[in-house]
Design a protein around this motif. Structure first.
Motif, PDB file in Angstrom:
ATOM      1  N   LEU A  43       0.935  -1.130   0.096  1.00 29.97           N
ATOM      2  CA  LEU A  43      -0.079   0.253   0.089  1.00 29.97           C
ATOM      3  C   LEU A  43       0.891   1.443  -0.059  1.00 29.97           C
ATOM      4  N   LEU A  44       1.725   1.333   0.820  1.00 30.53           N
ATOM      5  CA  LEU A  44       2.762   2.515   0.757  1.00 30.53           C
ATOM      6  C   LEU A  44       3.455   2.518  -0.573  1.00 30.53           C
ATOM      7  N   GLU A  45       3.793   1.562  -1.106  1.00 29.02           N
ATOM      8  CA  GLU A  45       4.551   1.719  -2.203  1.00 29.02           C
ATOM      9  C   GLU A  45       3.581   2.436  -3.482  1.00 29.02           C
ATOM     10  N   ALA A  46       2.323   1.849  -3.377  1.00 26.26           N
ATOM     11  CA  ALA A  46       1.391   2.255  -4.454  1.00 26.26           C
ATOM     12  C   ALA A  46       1.137   3.715  -4.183  1.00 26.26           C
ATOM     13  N   LYS A  47       1.119   3.954  -2.667  1.00 29.68           N
ATOM     14  CA  LYS A  47       0.861   5.731  -2.483  1.00 29.68           C
ATOM     15  C   LYS A  47       1.882   6.405  -2.860  1.00 29.68           C
ATOM     16  N   GLU A  48       3.077   5.877  -2.661  1.00 31.86           N
ATOM     17  CA  GLU A  48       4.193   6.733  -3.222  1.00 31.86           C
ATOM     18  C   GLU A  48       4.259   6.828  -4.705  1.00 31.86           C
ATOM     19  N   ALA A  49       3.730   5.687  -5.470  1.00 31.66           N
ATOM     20  CA  ALA A  49       3.700   6.056  -6.833  1.00 31.66           C
ATOM     21  C   ALA A  49       2.441   6.981  -7.308  1.00 31.66           C
TER      22      ALA A  49
END
Length: 223
Positions: A43-49
């Motif tokens: 989730l955090l990676e997708a948010k950062e992207a």
């Protein structure tokens, strides 16, 4: 030139992040699991992207996996819990995966029905869809009332964080282009970014959900 979708109400439906049960491909409905460490990271990676849009209003299922997803994607933002958006009760299948159910007569019968039979000891899909869609329509009307505007005039962003089944139920009833229940499956952390379409753009013969006053959720982007 300004995009016409910028002048419409945006609705984003997000499935919660992955849990241990999801990773093991178990039927996780009423079991109130936490997000798994890998689910949090994804989730955090997708948010950062930049996958997720901003939210003016945030409505979520009150189950822990959805509350935790909201806290990661929209930290510090006030949200409204919607009890009717809890995942379906899988009854006899709850907490089990297909390997553990392979010798179960009731499971074979359910699979052979294309998933249309009620879950043994659980919830009937028709009832599940009715509660999810009915409450979604109430939420939409409350949002429009909060902004003191007709739905077609609202230019805000509403985010829904819920379960795979909840999203499939809402999109089967209101999604454009039209599809069947399972056509709207999405991965953990995935979902649909939509705009409210009120101009009849779905074409002739499109069946509208009761209570929707003819509007639909036109898919702009799959998350």
């Amino acid at each position: 030139m300004r995009n016409r979708t910028e002048d419409k109400m945006k609705i984003t439906l997000i499935r919660h992040g992955m849990t241990k049960g999801n990773e093991e491909k178990r039927y996780i409905g009423t079991t109130d699991e936490d997000l798994s460490p890998s689910g949090v990271r994804a989730l955090l990676e997708a948010k950062e992207a930049g996958r997720y849009p901003k939210a003016d209003l945030l409505y979520i299922s009150p189950m822990r996996r959805c509350v935790q997803t909201a806290g990661l994607l929209y930290p510090g933002m006030e949200f409204c819990p919607v009890s009717a958006w809890k995942e379906c009760s899988f009854g006899l299948f709850e907490g089990k995966n297909y390997l553990e159910l392979s010798g179960c007569k009731e499971y074979r019968e359910w699979i052979d029905s294309g998933g249309t039979l009620p879950f043994p000891g659980g919830e009937d899909r028709a009832h599940f869809k009715e509660r999810c869609v009915g409450e979604f329509l109430h939420v939409m009307n409350r949002a429009a009332a909060k902004w003191n505007q007709e739905l077609k005039q609202v230019q805000k962003s509403l985010v829904m964080i819920a379960h795979g089944g909840t999203i499939m139920a809402v999109m089967e009833a209101l999604g454009e282009p039209k599809g069947d229940y399972f056509d709207y499956q999405c991965a953990n952390g995935g979902g649909f970014e939509c705009v409210v379409q009120t101009d009849g753009g779905g074409g002739e013969g499109v069946v509208q959900a009761e209570g929707s006053d003819g509007w639909q959720l036109k898919i702009v982007r799959k998350l």
